[in-house]
Scaffold this motif. Structure first.
Motif: not given
Length: 235
Positions: A21, A47, A50, A65, A70, A90, A160, A164-165, A168
């Motif tokens: 990540i 990914q 990213h 995400y 992914y 990740l 980025w 996406s974080a 999670m």
């Protein structure tokens, strides 16, 4: 989703690289050429969310995400039957989820974030805030990095999508019950993602586990020489 890729080498054997990540293919700037020198054609992805790959679609970060998304991206972008596949953090989660479709001969998981949601002190907001880190902050946190790695970190952070974080939590992958293909786990020294008891359990389940002394989470950038040595017998 088709992902952006970067290649090194023209060898008969294929190696796949999947970053963690906040990063992209540029994190492998030394690993890719090193594998190419060993006769591999190396393919590294960006990914989703990213680098130069598309952002996810949907109303929420979780919809944009999902971990299965992914993994679907890897299966759509990368060739099946590679000699080697390496996933960091990740990338270790998504490689694991795509492994049955990619079917590499061997897999290497580098400090994989298989239990991200359970890791002590890991807050997605930390990642979001770190997107604006300065060169001085990055250098201070990663004193073993070369200047070029700091340059890469600044560039990859700018490219980025921090959603996406935020996506999670609640998507914990969990420790795998068995390796789908012969698999090596390369850990940071005192990994905060894979505890000693987890490492022991992985060994019981058929994984080989090695640690790179003194290396932090981004093992391949903290100690490139130590990382490549840890891969001996697997590459």
């Amino acid at each position: 989703m088709k992902l952006h890729t970067r290649e090194w080498g023209t060898g008969d054997r294929v190696a796949l690289l999947v970053h963690g990540i906040m990063s992209d293919h540029r994190t492998w700037r030394r690993v890719g050429p090193a594998l190419a020198e060993r006769g591999y054609r190396v393919i590294a992805v960006d990914q989703r969310g990213h680098g130069q790959s598309p952002r996810g679609t949907g109303a929420t970060p979780q919809e944009r995400y999902p971990l299965d998304g992914y993994a679907d991206d890897l299966a759509e972008t990368l060739p099946a039957g590679a000699e080697l596949a390496i996933g960091h953090s990740l990338g270790g989660i998504t490689l694991l989820r795509a492994i049955e479709r990619l079917k590499p001969a061997r897999a290497v998981y580098v400090d994989p974030a298989w239990q991200f949601a359970a890791a002590d002190g890991v807050d997605p907001e930390m990642f979001v805030a770190f997107r604006h880190a300065t060169r001085e902050q990055i250098t201070s946190m990663n004193p073993r990095w070369e200047s070029a790695d700091v340059d890469v970190e600044l560039a990859t952070l700018a490219a980025w999508d921090p959603d996406s974080a935020l996506a999670m939590p609640g998507q914990e992958a969990g420790l795998p019950t068995a390796p789908a293909v012969p698999s090596l786990v390369v850990l940071a020294d005192r990994s905060f993602l894979v505890s000693p008891s987890d490492a022991a359990l992985l060994r019981e389940r058929g994984f080989e586990v090695r640690t790179v002394p003194g290396a932090g989470h981004t093992v391949h950038r903290d100690d490139h020489t130590g990382f490549m040595a840890a891969l001996e017998g697997w590459i």
